[in-house]
Write a protein that holds these residues in place. Sequence first.
Motif, mmCIF file in Angstrom:
data_model
loop_
_atom_site.group_PDB
_atom_site.id
_atom_site.type_symbol
_atom_site.label_atom_id
_atom_site.label_comp_id
_atom_site.label_asym_id
_atom_site.label_seq_id
_atom_site.Cartn_x
_atom_site.Cartn_y
_atom_site.Cartn_z
ATOM 1 N N HIS A 78 42.951 47.475 41.301
ATOM 2 C CA HIS A 78 42.029 47.284 39.943
ATOM 3 C C HIS A 78 41.371 48.568 39.778
ATOM 4 O O HIS A 78 41.002 49.575 40.387
ATOM 5 C CB HIS A 78 40.647 46.496 40.728
ATOM 6 N N MET A 80 37.815 48.908 37.750
ATOM 7 C CA MET A 80 36.591 48.395 37.164
ATOM 8 C C MET A 80 35.950 49.275 36.194
ATOM 9 O O MET A 80 36.222 50.617 36.413
ATOM 10 C CB MET A 80 35.659 47.966 38.215
ATOM 11 N N ASN A 96 31.072 46.169 30.501
ATOM 12 C CA ASN A 96 31.799 46.368 31.660
ATOM 13 C C ASN A 96 32.928 45.370 31.906
ATOM 14 O O ASN A 96 33.163 44.474 30.873
ATOM 15 C CB ASN A 96 30.863 45.710 33.142
ATOM 16 N N ASP A 98 35.792 43.923 35.230
ATOM 17 C CA ASP A 98 35.979 43.755 36.386
ATOM 18 C C ASP A 98 37.483 43.877 36.743
ATOM 19 O O ASP A 98 37.876 43.903 37.918
ATOM 20 C CB ASP A 98 35.307 42.412 37.205
ATOM 21 N N GLU A 101 38.827 41.669 39.573
ATOM 22 C CA GLU A 101 37.932 42.004 40.978
ATOM 23 C C GLU A 101 36.772 41.116 40.566
ATOM 24 O O GLU A 101 35.615 41.760 39.970
ATOM 25 C CB GLU A 101 37.865 43.436 41.377
ATOM 26 N N ASP A 102 36.540 39.854 40.786
ATOM 27 C CA ASP A 102 35.506 39.067 40.462
ATOM 28 C C ASP A 102 34.297 39.698 40.683
ATOM 29 O O ASP A 102 33.816 39.963 41.541
ATOM 30 C CB ASP A 102 35.624 37.764 41.363
ATOM 31 N N ALA A 104 32.977 42.518 39.883
ATOM 32 C CA ALA A 104 32.551 44.038 40.127
ATOM 33 C C ALA A 104 32.405 44.669 38.992
ATOM 34 O O ALA A 104 31.472 45.490 39.390
ATOM 35 C CB ALA A 104 34.112 44.732 40.606
ATOM 36 N N GLY A 105 32.760 44.516 37.832
ATOM 37 C CA GLY A 105 32.139 45.372 36.896
ATOM 38 C C GLY A 105 30.620 45.012 36.666
ATOM 39 O O GLY A 105 29.784 45.741 36.125
ATOM 40 N N LYS A 107 28.461 44.016 38.682
ATOM 41 C CA LYS A 107 27.610 44.671 39.543
ATOM 42 C C LYS A 107 27.534 46.250 39.333
ATOM 43 O O LYS A 107 26.329 46.693 39.791
ATOM 44 C CB LYS A 107 28.307 44.342 40.856
#
Length: 120
Positions: A78, A80, A96, A98, A101-102, A104-105, A107
């Motif tokens: 991944h 991000m 963003n 992610d 990756e659920d 993540a972006g 966050k």
Amino acid sequence: DASFTFHPACPQYGQRPVRFDSASADEKYAVPIVEGEPVVDRKSTFKAYLATGVDSDEKVQWARRNILGRKNVAKATHNMLAYRFVDGDGISHADNDDDGEDGAGAKMAYVLSVLNADNC
């Protein structure tokens, strides 16, 4: 034509190809990129990259293309992304990704917001 499509190493994990236009290869949009130290947690390695002096979409794309073009990044599961910048007209931009990756972006974008980190 210097357009380019980044094909992810692990599309089975939700990664999508990223298409770049020819401006993303133009050195007039080059910005400094700081490379962080790797962090290893269980079987995963995380590494941060920070592009500084970003004040346009073209510079975001230049930095993203440059980072994704690095061998160790290109083969990651991944990649991000989060960015924030204020353009020459004083307008704020943020986005963003992610990369499968659920969350993540989002966050990472939240951290940039809380820190009032702009132009990165």
